[in-house]
Design a protein around this motif. Structure first.
Motif, mmCIF file in Angstrom:
data_model
loop_
_atom_site.group_PDB
_atom_site.id
_atom_site.type_symbol
_atom_site.label_atom_id
_atom_site.label_comp_id
_atom_site.label_asym_id
_atom_site.label_seq_id
_atom_site.Cartn_x
_atom_site.Cartn_y
_atom_site.Cartn_z
ATOM 1 N N GLN A 20 0.849 -1.184 0.000
ATOM 2 C CA GLN A 20 0.000 0.000 0.000
ATOM 3 C C GLN A 20 0.893 1.245 0.000
ATOM 4 O OE1 GLN A 20 -3.586 -0.082 0.020
ATOM 5 N NE2 GLN A 20 -3.175 -2.234 -0.481
ATOM 6 N N MET A 21 0.288 2.413 0.014
ATOM 7 C CA MET A 21 1.071 3.643 0.044
ATOM 8 C C MET A 21 1.929 3.731 1.308
ATOM 9 S SD MET A 21 0.648 5.207 -2.793
ATOM 10 C CE MET A 21 1.474 6.740 -2.389
ATOM 11 N N ALA A 22 1.511 3.046 2.375
ATOM 12 C CA ALA A 22 2.295 3.042 3.613
ATOM 13 C C ALA A 22 3.671 2.417 3.407
ATOM 14 C CB ALA A 22 1.539 2.293 4.702
ATOM 15 N N GLY A 23 3.797 1.597 2.380
ATOM 16 C CA GLY A 23 5.069 0.947 2.111
ATOM 17 C C GLY A 23 5.929 1.657 1.086
ATOM 18 N N GLU A 24 5.562 2.874 0.723
ATOM 19 C CA GLU A 24 6.292 3.618 -0.305
ATOM 20 C C GLU A 24 7.549 4.279 0.254
ATOM 21 O OE1 GLU A 24 4.395 4.510 -3.881
ATOM 22 O OE2 GLU A 24 4.486 2.469 -3.096
ATOM 23 N N GLY A 25 8.525 4.454 -0.596
ATOM 24 C CA GLY A 25 9.651 5.320 -0.303
ATOM 25 C C GLY A 25 10.786 4.696 0.494
ATOM 26 N N ARG A 26 11.769 5.518 0.790
ATOM 27 C CA ARG A 26 13.011 5.072 1.410
ATOM 28 C C ARG A 26 12.798 4.549 2.820
ATOM 29 N NH1 ARG A 26 16.412 2.585 2.757
ATOM 30 N NH2 ARG A 26 18.615 2.998 3.079
ATOM 31 N N GLN A 27 11.729 4.983 3.491
ATOM 32 C CA GLN A 27 11.506 4.511 4.853
ATOM 33 C C GLN A 27 11.215 3.018 4.904
ATOM 34 O OE1 GLN A 27 8.143 3.609 5.958
ATOM 35 N NE2 GLN A 27 7.337 3.893 3.893
ATOM 36 N N ASN A 28 10.824 2.450 3.774
ATOM 37 C CA ASN A 28 10.612 1.006 3.684
ATOM 38 C C ASN A 28 11.902 0.359 3.195
ATOM 39 O OD1 ASN A 28 9.929 -1.620 3.141
ATOM 40 N ND2 ASN A 28 8.343 -1.146 1.636
ATOM 41 N N GLU A 44 12.639 -2.702 3.000
ATOM 42 C CA GLU A 44 12.495 -4.016 2.385
ATOM 43 C C GLU A 44 12.594 -3.942 0.866
ATOM 44 O OE1 GLU A 44 9.507 -7.892 2.332
ATOM 45 O OE2 GLU A 44 9.429 -6.438 3.954
ATOM 46 N N ASN A 45 12.054 -2.892 0.275
ATOM 47 C CA ASN A 45 12.079 -2.769 -1.174
ATOM 48 C C ASN A 45 13.498 -2.469 -1.658
ATOM 49 O OD1 ASN A 45 9.390 -3.314 -1.541
ATOM 50 N ND2 ASN A 45 8.754 -1.170 -1.582
ATOM 51 N N ILE A 46 13.968 -3.278 -2.591
ATOM 52 C CA ILE A 46 15.310 -3.104 -3.144
ATOM 53 C C ILE A 46 15.237 -2.549 -4.560
ATOM 54 C CG2 ILE A 46 17.456 -4.288 -3.753
ATOM 55 C CD1 ILE A 46 16.916 -6.271 -1.518
ATOM 56 N N ILE A 47 14.316 -3.071 -5.371
ATOM 57 C CA ILE A 47 14.051 -2.535 -6.703
ATOM 58 C C ILE A 47 12.541 -2.374 -6.839
ATOM 59 C CG2 ILE A 47 14.278 -2.848 -9.204
ATOM 60 C CD1 ILE A 47 16.617 -4.742 -8.686
ATOM 61 N N VAL A 48 12.098 -1.205 -7.278
ATOM 62 C CA VAL A 48 10.669 -0.970 -7.471
ATOM 63 C C VAL A 48 10.419 -0.308 -8.823
ATOM 64 C CG1 VAL A 48 10.185 -0.721 -5.000
ATOM 65 C CG2 VAL A 48 10.708 1.319 -6.359
ATOM 66 N N LYS A 49 9.261 -0.577 -9.362
ATOM 67 C CA LYS A 49 8.744 0.194 -10.490
ATOM 68 C C LYS A 49 7.994 1.358 -9.878
ATOM 69 C CE LYS A 49 7.195 0.950 -14.802
ATOM 70 N NZ LYS A 49 8.059 1.207 -15.972
ATOM 71 N N GLN A 50 8.520 2.571 -10.047
ATOM 72 C CA GLN A 50 7.941 3.729 -9.388
ATOM 73 C C GLN A 50 6.773 4.312 -10.178
ATOM 74 O OE1 GLN A 50 11.762 6.024 -8.601
ATOM 75 N NE2 GLN A 50 10.708 6.251 -6.647
ATOM 76 N N TYR A 51 5.737 4.675 -9.440
ATOM 77 C CA TYR A 51 4.586 5.344 -10.037
ATOM 78 C C TYR A 51 4.410 6.754 -9.486
ATOM 79 C CZ TYR A 51 3.243 1.058 -12.372
ATOM 80 O OH TYR A 51 3.230 -0.035 -13.204
ATOM 81 N N GLY A 52 4.772 6.996 -8.258
ATOM 82 C CA GLY A 52 4.662 8.330 -7.713
ATOM 83 C C GLY A 52 4.364 8.291 -6.237
ATOM 84 N N VAL A 53 4.154 9.466 -5.654
ATOM 85 C CA VAL A 53 3.870 9.549 -4.224
ATOM 86 C C VAL A 53 2.460 10.059 -3.945
ATOM 87 C CG1 VAL A 53 6.292 9.830 -3.592
ATOM 88 C CG2 VAL A 53 4.913 11.859 -4.083
ATOM 89 N N SER A 54 1.795 10.610 -4.953
ATOM 90 C CA SER A 54 0.423 11.085 -4.785
ATOM 91 C C SER A 54 -0.160 11.319 -6.175
ATOM 92 C CB SER A 54 0.385 12.391 -3.979
ATOM 93 O OG SER A 54 0.959 13.459 -4.722
ATOM 94 N N SER A 55 -1.449 11.635 -6.221
ATOM 95 C CA SER A 55 -2.095 11.885 -7.505
ATOM 96 C C SER A 55 -1.544 13.115 -8.198
ATOM 97 C CB SER A 55 -3.609 12.034 -7.308
ATOM 98 O OG SER A 55 -3.880 13.108 -6.430
ATOM 99 N N THR A 56 -0.962 14.035 -7.425
ATOM 100 C CA THR A 56 -0.395 15.248 -8.011
ATOM 101 C C THR A 56 1.111 15.134 -8.256
ATOM 102 O OG1 THR A 56 -0.155 16.204 -5.793
ATOM 103 C CG2 THR A 56 -2.159 16.747 -7.028
ATOM 104 N N GLU A 57 1.754 14.167 -7.611
ATOM 105 C CA GLU A 57 3.181 13.932 -7.815
ATOM 106 C C GLU A 57 3.346 12.502 -8.300
ATOM 107 O OE1 GLU A 57 6.026 15.610 -4.834
ATOM 108 O OE2 GLU A 57 4.192 15.894 -3.673
ATOM 109 N N ARG A 58 3.170 12.319 -9.592
ATOM 110 C CA ARG A 58 3.181 10.961 -10.130
ATOM 111 C C ARG A 58 4.010 10.895 -11.403
ATOM 112 N NH1 ARG A 58 -3.238 11.036 -11.856
ATOM 113 N NH2 ARG A 58 -2.976 11.854 -13.958
ATOM 114 N N VAL A 59 4.549 9.728 -11.630
ATOM 115 C CA VAL A 59 5.300 9.447 -12.848
ATOM 116 C C VAL A 59 4.392 8.739 -13.843
ATOM 117 C CG1 VAL A 59 7.317 8.263 -13.796
ATOM 118 C CG2 VAL A 59 7.415 9.243 -11.493
ATOM 119 N N LEU A 60 3.709 7.719 -13.326
ATOM 120 C CA LEU A 60 2.774 6.908 -14.095
ATOM 121 C C LEU A 60 1.592 6.589 -13.191
ATOM 122 C CD1 LEU A 60 5.341 4.261 -15.430
ATOM 123 C CD2 LEU A 60 4.264 6.016 -16.839
ATOM 124 N N THR A 61 0.580 5.977 -13.732
ATOM 125 C CA THR A 61 -0.495 5.436 -12.910
ATOM 126 C C THR A 61 -0.854 4.050 -13.456
ATOM 127 O OG1 THR A 61 -2.305 6.356 -14.256
ATOM 128 C CG2 THR A 61 -1.462 7.725 -12.436
#
Length: 536
Positions: free
Chosen positions: A253-261, A263-280
């Motif tokens: 979920q969004m709670a698992g996003e970003g550097r604070q997590n 566990e994730n080593i490689i991710v396909k990034q989509y963004g951090v919010s609906s206004t700050e997004r790369v893809l959806t």
């Protein structure tokens, strides 16, 4: 062969791209390309294009016995034919071409050697990523290590031996490990870029695949690859750069996003919010809720009871008489992966009660990545984890066992048992295995299956373990049929009152053919030296 060129604008730079069938033909076409490679920002912008090849969400799980869609799948049931063209073949070569282009041209830039090597390391990593994708599916493939011109002899050469391609993958990853920054050095600003531990973890993945493939298919030097897997995964563990995320459901979920997590080593990034997004993406609504990917009974039955025993051995298990009892006293990861009564569902049905058999043919519905807001907007920015620390722990345990035929309790505690603790399942020990007449290899494999469920691994595990010929020919079964809960529908049932989704008579797997994929027919026509895989 016809050549088509196009230009893609990426990060204010021009990157020359090509059609799939000419993945490595890249002539010097204009002045802008000759003057582009001058600074670190130029190289970084060019490298950004490589990240677009990281795979997004898909329904590939239906290739395996873990999932079924709205209809049968030709890979899963053995009915496919050799294609004329295939994105699974062409796209990796597009990535390889782009990486080769950077490796050749980035040294033109006036940057310090350490800076240059950092970005070359990214390119080497992605070239290795592309080749591993090809080797998994096709085995021996053409090995192209430079950009090609119209008359390049490499265009008509035969495929390189599988072992040669894999050795090149290791060499590329070794350069990456030596020159990439740590994930701590990358920090929040460069989160998502490939790190040193990403290259080590991916090398471990390659080693485990090739080692077990070699062992169970009696091909190549299995011990060599398994040792690489064990050593590389241990390097990631010893780096202390990563740790398991606390909550398994929130990990997706969004709670698992970003550097604070961590566990994730490689991710396909989509963004951090609906206004700050790369893809959806619309994975939840278009795949999970709409039934394009539904969990099977085979997957459900893999989840242990809390006492660490399988259903067939645990006194905690009894045949459920209602849907919510399927999850009683089970590994918590099952509740995080499968929808159950009371879970948040979607805008038009806020609370889940039972799967809709019109869409969810198995009577089960996946829950990972399910988010009510995403269902409504159909524009999710939840990232797709592509390599997690949990996988590294699983690789370490499996490679250790496959190398030695044994694994110590201490090695289990530093790997498998960390995952079991998160699922609130009893520890796995050698004494526990002996006392309950279990098989350690099976339990290690089970742990991998449930931890990585719905993340695209199961099909490839069946392939490398050489058990697809046993598992994929079985009937596809679903949930128990709770007549008082499911809406009225025409349902075929197996004798034990479970939903029969696809009978075994419609499923086949040819072990002489289906462990490798068919090369696209057009590629063989273009290059007669390229030979079709056996049986296709």
């Amino acid at each position: 062969m016809k050549i088509t060129f196009k230009q893609t604008l990426l990060s204010l730079s021009l990157v020359t791209c090509m059609t799939a069938c000419d993945v490595n033909r890249l002539p010097e076409t204009n002045i802008s390309d000759m003057t582009f490679w001058t600074s670190e920002s130029d190289i970084k912008a060019a490298n950004n294009y490589l990240y677009t090849f990281l795979p997004g969400f898909s329904n590939e799980e239906v290739w395996s016995d873990d999932a079924f869609g709205l209809a049968s799948n030709s890979i899963s049931d053995g009915s496919r034919l050799a294609p004329a063209t295939a994105a699974d073949y062409n796209s990796p070569y597009n990535l390889i071409r782009a990486a080769n282009n950077i490796l050749e041209k980035a040294p033109r830039a006036a940057v310090a050697p350490a800076v240059l090597n950092r970005y070359l390391a990214e390119a080497y990593f992605f070239r290795a990523w592309g080749y591993f994708s090809l080797v998994q599916k096709y085995g021996s493939v053409p090995l192209i290590l430079k950009t090609l011109e119209e008359g390049s002899p490499e265009l008509t050469e035969a495929a390189a031996p599988r072992e040669t391609v894999v050795d090149q993958i290791y060499m590329d990853l070794d350069f990456a490990v030596m020159n990439l920054p740590t994930i701590t050095t990358l920090g929040a600003a460069d989160y998502g870029r490939i790190s040193r531990t990403a290259a080590q973890a991916f090398k471990a993945r390659v080693g485990l695949f090739e080692g077990t493939y070699g062992k169970y298919h009696a091909k190549g030097d299995a011990s060599k690859h398994l040792n690489i897997a064990a050593v590389s995964s241990k390097e990631v563990i010893d780096s202390k750069e990563h740790a398991l995320f606390g909550n398994y459901f929130d990990l997706f979920q969004m709670a698992g996003e970003g550097r604070q997590n961590k566990e994730n080593i490689i991710v396909k990034q989509y963004g951090v919010s609906s206004t700050e997004r790369v893809l959806t993406h619309a994975y939840y609504r278009s795949s999970l809720e709409n039934g394009n990917i539904n969990p099977t009974k085979s997957l459900a039955d893999s989840y242990l009871m809390k006492d660490g025993l399988p259903l067939s051995k645990s006194p905690l298990w009894s045949v459920p008489d209602s849907s919510h009892k399927v999850f009683k006293n089970r590994d918590l990861r099952m509740s995080a992966t499968f929808m159950k009564r009371g879970d948040a569902m979607m805008t038009t049905k806020p609370i889940f009660d039972i799967a809709n058999l019109v869409f969810n043919k198995t009577g089960y519905m996946f829950r990972k990545f399910a988010n009510v807001n995403d269902w409504n907007t159909q524009a999710s920015v939840i990232d797709r984890p592509l390599l997690r620390y949990a996988e590294v722990l699983l690789i370490y345990a499996e490679a250790t066992y496959e190398l030695k035929g044994a694994i110590t309790d201490a090695e289990l505690d530093m790997s498998i048992n960390l995952l079991r603790a998160r699922g609130e399942v009893a520890k796995l020990t050698n004494a526990f295995v002996t006392a309950n007449a279990l098989n350690m290899r099976d339990e290690i494999r089970r742990e991998r299956r449930v931890e990585l469920a719905q993340e695209g691994f199961r099909y490839w595990d069946l392939i490398r373990w050489k058990i697809a010929e046993m598992e994929l020919v079985k009937p596809v079964l679903g949930n128990f049929y709770f007549k008082n809960e499911f809406a009225a529908a025409t349902v075929n049932l197996a004798p034990d009152n479970v939903i029969l989704v696809q009978d075994a008579s419609f499923r086949k797997f040819n072990p002489a053919r289906d462990y490798l994929w068919p090369l696209p027919i057009n590629e063989i026509a273009l290059n007669p030296a390229l030979k079709q895989n056996a049986g296709w």
